[in-house]
Design an enzyme around this catalytic site. Structure first.
Site, PDB file in Angstrom:
ATOM      1  N   GLY A 141       0.815  -1.198   0.000  1.00  0.00           N
ATOM      2  CA  GLY A 141       0.000   0.000   0.000  1.00  0.00           C
ATOM      3  C   GLY A 141       0.856   1.259   0.000  1.00  0.00           C
ATOM      4  N   CYS A 142       0.206   2.385  -0.218  1.00  0.00           N
ATOM      5  CA  CYS A 142       0.941   3.645  -0.356  1.00  0.00           C
ATOM      6  C   CYS A 142       1.513   4.102   0.977  1.00  0.00           C
ATOM      7  CB  CYS A 142       0.049   4.709  -0.989  1.00  0.00           C
ATOM      8  SG  CYS A 142      -1.584   4.869  -0.241  1.00  0.00           S
TER       9      CYS A 142
END
Lengths: 348, 348, 348, 348
Positions: free
Chosen positions: B148-149
């Site tokens: 994920g970011c």
């Protein structure tokens, strides 16, 4: 591989040149100059270039510049006309991104820019670097005057119509808006974030320096004997960074329609790699060309009347400045015209 | 050249994949799916891709997908876990950009995502695609779970310290902020321009789904016998499009200093092409990585106290999603890790 | 009606004072000074005031100022300390929006502001203008030092907890972010629109001038015998104009819970007109206080752990500067505290 | 004190009405309706109203509404025409902010809005609520149709010229741009922050619903026997929240000059509290009217030619909707026209 130097690399057209040249396989940058930042690493000023450039700003020096095959000037007006003559004499080719060599009529230039022009002979020789019009002369030019941002968006939006005399040339209206990067990287109060965010305004509505450049370009493509193109041009400042949007109003000549106009555009730009004629009644978005050399155009004929509306968008720093400079370079050196300019826009 | 398919190409990670793959010399995209937009040209949805892609969205079809060498999933969570098992069985390699295979502990996944996990065995086999930690396993993986970011920005900011047990792991604080593109391309009122411009707010401050992924990743690099990393994580929504900025607070263990910490980072990331350790006391800007796979990091020790502040920035759609997916692909197929990912950031 | 003068009215706190005073029924502005713009109409500099103000900037003149009942200083630090002593001697009351009289410990002030303090006796007498703490002293003060923007948001977010010794005071972390108007109306390159739009970054992470002011204020409300509050403070610059968002991390003392903390806030601010304690687990938005004197606060206890997160938002130009100055004025002159400050926020 | 009800208070014109009415001394809001949010507190939907409103959305009920002295409709088109007739019959006065009663020619309304009009008789009776033209009729009106945002900015920019037949009416061009709040508070993908930030585009360039309203208004003020005003109108979407900027192009009739035009504006708007005629060659900024009922106008005559450029700015939610509705209310109830509308714009 050619050797390239950049004069005046601390502004937005400078950093955009560096970004684009970093992806060009035929270019080695040998010098980038800045009087005020000499000794500073380019990547310290522009952290986006960390890992991409080992260059250090140096004091401008004509011998160093003369060692390059090509010199880009990304300077305020007035600088190039003082320095280019010697470079040209020593056989260096030059692409000037400033306004110094764009206007052929020297008194006009002097009136709009408020200073004497010191190299009028070179201005006469310089080739106006709009490839869609002057591709052949660019190929062999020693000095190319890269067009301004508004002039590029506006000329590309009217050229097919004026070449074909499809519109009345005497009452053209260009309503255009630019992102704030068009005003340059200068510490002026009026350019602050807090002054421009959530704000919109016209500026220079009574007269903007790009007007004579645009009129010259438009008249240049008109058939002989035409009434000369006359323009009302109002620029606006957008609360965004990059992009120019031109909304162009002209009266269709009798017999012309939206369809015939669309056909003119399709035909005229069929082989142009950087002009995208969209379907009629589209609305091009500035972000669709962000960071690219593309110009997207669409046509409208509101209420079926006799006014033809052309919408034309470019990135002011790219097709409106540095990417167009690369396109010119590719033409001058006989490379594929799209070399280093293939990436799609950054969206969103 | 390999054949690549994309499942779920109508969101922002989808269009970012298409942008980046357009510049990758070893890839041909053979299919891109969307149930709702089947039959629509990709370039009609994303005009930035006009001239770059002839693709048309198609209905997802397992036989078509199975014909590819690699399938990217750019779908909401829950989709990949249903479709990947058959693809894997048929020998296709998969990079999943969703959260489906990131968490090893299935009950944890199910608690945070509120639904049963239908492919727990595959979750166990999947390799977590953070190249700076799992490069070797990625090379031979059949299924990569792209991080994920927030987890990417945060893990990269603490890994050198936790690997070396240089900070107290039990009271980590990650204060992070994301551009609005991180919330996806969905027509929700709370994501409107008029709701987010000139506005800033925290969200999910009591608990965000990326928390268990981050803790798992941090604990994974700790030496055996360490107290497990424990995290307070508060995300915020920025009035901008792209970028994640993580401000990380940890207590230095006795004997550690700003200089010793900086040395750990310099050593740890010396050969990493996409982690830039900046000089101490720098302030990385999100725009300096816009559109790139780069993570820039800097360290501070306010007032010389025992709190070490790490600043870490990435582009949420690039190193936080699609560009990192390309980096994984390059590793999986034995290409140069930076292939297609060399462009500098778009600045300004 | 009282007579009010403003020293230094060309910045953002100046125009905000003018905006707010235009709606205050008890005030007549008799002078506004600016050395550089003397002779210019205020409404020419700030067109939002056309029709609302006939004032013209004048050269600062002590006799003119001494004719006022109250003088606001909206000047850079260093100015007020030079001019206020004479005004105070002549019986004028003063509200200083700068940092000159906020810090009691003069060596601390001199270290952080890098210059000698020329009016230390007045600094000792000055009342710190945070009405929620010093209301009574403000009422009779001759000189009020209006708090800084970050200090207001942060102190209001921790005061109930520190007064009650409900949190560990020695490891406080304040992660805060400000709109660009907080940096003032100065033509600096780093404050340009094109530098800050679609960008986010920390600044002064190693030490910011507001730190000692915040620590002084926090320690001031702690019960005797407490360990003194110690703070890590990292400010960030937001791509927006107005608003401060503080995300505050502290460790709850044993026995404290989210509910007990919420009760402390509810009780402490029950009668405060400008502090809004929102329901637990809310997320206050900066725009919800835009243009107002309100501070909105909410509490979170992530994962039920021992870290209490306080979210606190204000408008940096309003409760963080000019509106708080009006609140102080209302108290000093015995008017209703909310006079001229009743309007809801501008949303959207 | 009058009793006021609001139908449809969940959109941006609704919250703007609530903001402005909160500062109006003669009004008590007795009901605000929303079918979908019935039972929700207004301050829960719009946290900016916490402490300013105890209202709760209720299901629309004609008896409740009929108990008010005045009902505002802030609904999508089609709603008011269905509900207003009964209210009017029961003697309630109504200000409709939607498009339902603005157009006198019913077939024109039906063509542009794509549905039958169910209250044509009322449309005939309704007074068009542009006070600068219809002040007297508004005073005694039972039903006022509040003008659209673009129509307000554009009509005010041309009325003095058309009343005096100073411009050619048959080739008017209105190039206008609006902040995103003009598109309403609806969860549409195209209105997302990530779609509109750093982006600019025209929309509805081939025909926008405000066109017939504008032409009707312009023709209404022309002297008898004039050629009817004919308009090309291209709206654009700005990456900002509030504000409309109209750039109006018209050809001056022989004998007219910039000075004579300026004199017409000065004379025409001399007593208008909400129209500010700026000095010639000014550039009004949208932020200079943010949150206010003001329209600022300036004139240009580029290159001294025969094209007169009028720049006209308003806040689309204020003078373009809710504040103008209050101005109408003040006129209808015989109060001072500026009551509750005196605050200067929020700048920056």
């Amino acid at each position: 591989m050619i050797k390239v130097a950049i004069v005046g690399g601390t502004g937005y057209t400078g950093v955009e040149l560096l970004r684009l040249l970093a992806g060009h396989p035929q270019v080695e940058i040998t010098a980038i100059t800045s009087r005020s930042l000499a000794g500073t690493a380019v990547a310290d000023l522009f952290p986006s270039l960390r890992g991409h450039s080992e260059l250090v700003f140096s004091v401008p020096d004509v011998d160093t510049l003369a060692g390059a095959d090509l010199v880009f000037f990304a300077t305020p007006h007035g600088v190039a006309q003082a320095q280019v003559p010697e470079l040209v004499q020593r056989g260096v080719r030059v692409i000037d991104l400033s306004a110094d060599f764009r206007i052929k009529d020297i008194p006009t230039w002097e009136r709009w820019y408020g200073q004497p022009h010191v190299a009028p002979a070179l201005a006469a020789e310089a080739v106006y670097g709009l490839p869609e019009v002057h591709r052949e002369q660019i190929a062999s030019a020693q000095l190319v005057a890269c067009p301004g941002c508004y002039p590029t968006a506006i000329q590309l939006g009217w050229i097919p119509l004026l070449e074909s005399a499809a519109i009345e040339p005497s009452s053209l209206i260009a309503n255009a808006a630019s992102g704030a990067s068009g005003a340059g990287r200068q510490g002026k109060t009026e350019l602050l974030f807090a002054e421009n965010s959530d704000n919109f305004r016209a500026y220079a509505a009574s007269g903007h320096r790009h007007l004579p450049e645009i009129e010259q370009g438009l008249r240049n493509v008109q058939p002989e004997g035409s009434d000369p193109a006359r323009l009302t041009f109002v620029p606006h400042l957008l609360p965004m960074v990059r992009g120019i949007h031109a909304t162009l109003y002209a009266r269709l000549k009798p017999g012309q329609t939206l369809e015939s106009a669309q056909a003119l555009f399709a035909q005229r730009y069929r082989d142009e790699p950087f002009v995208d004629v969209m379907p009629v009644e589209s609305h091009p978005q500035t972000r669709s060309v962000r960071g690219t050399n593309m110009c997207r155009i669409s046509l409208h004929q509101p209420q079926g009347g006799d006014t033809l509306v052309v919408l034309s968008v470019i990135d002011n720093l790219a097709k409106g400045a540095s990417a167009q400079a690369l396109q010119n370079m590719n033409i001058m050196f006989g490379w594929k015209e799209t070399l280093g300019l293939e990436s799609p826009a950054l969206l969103p």
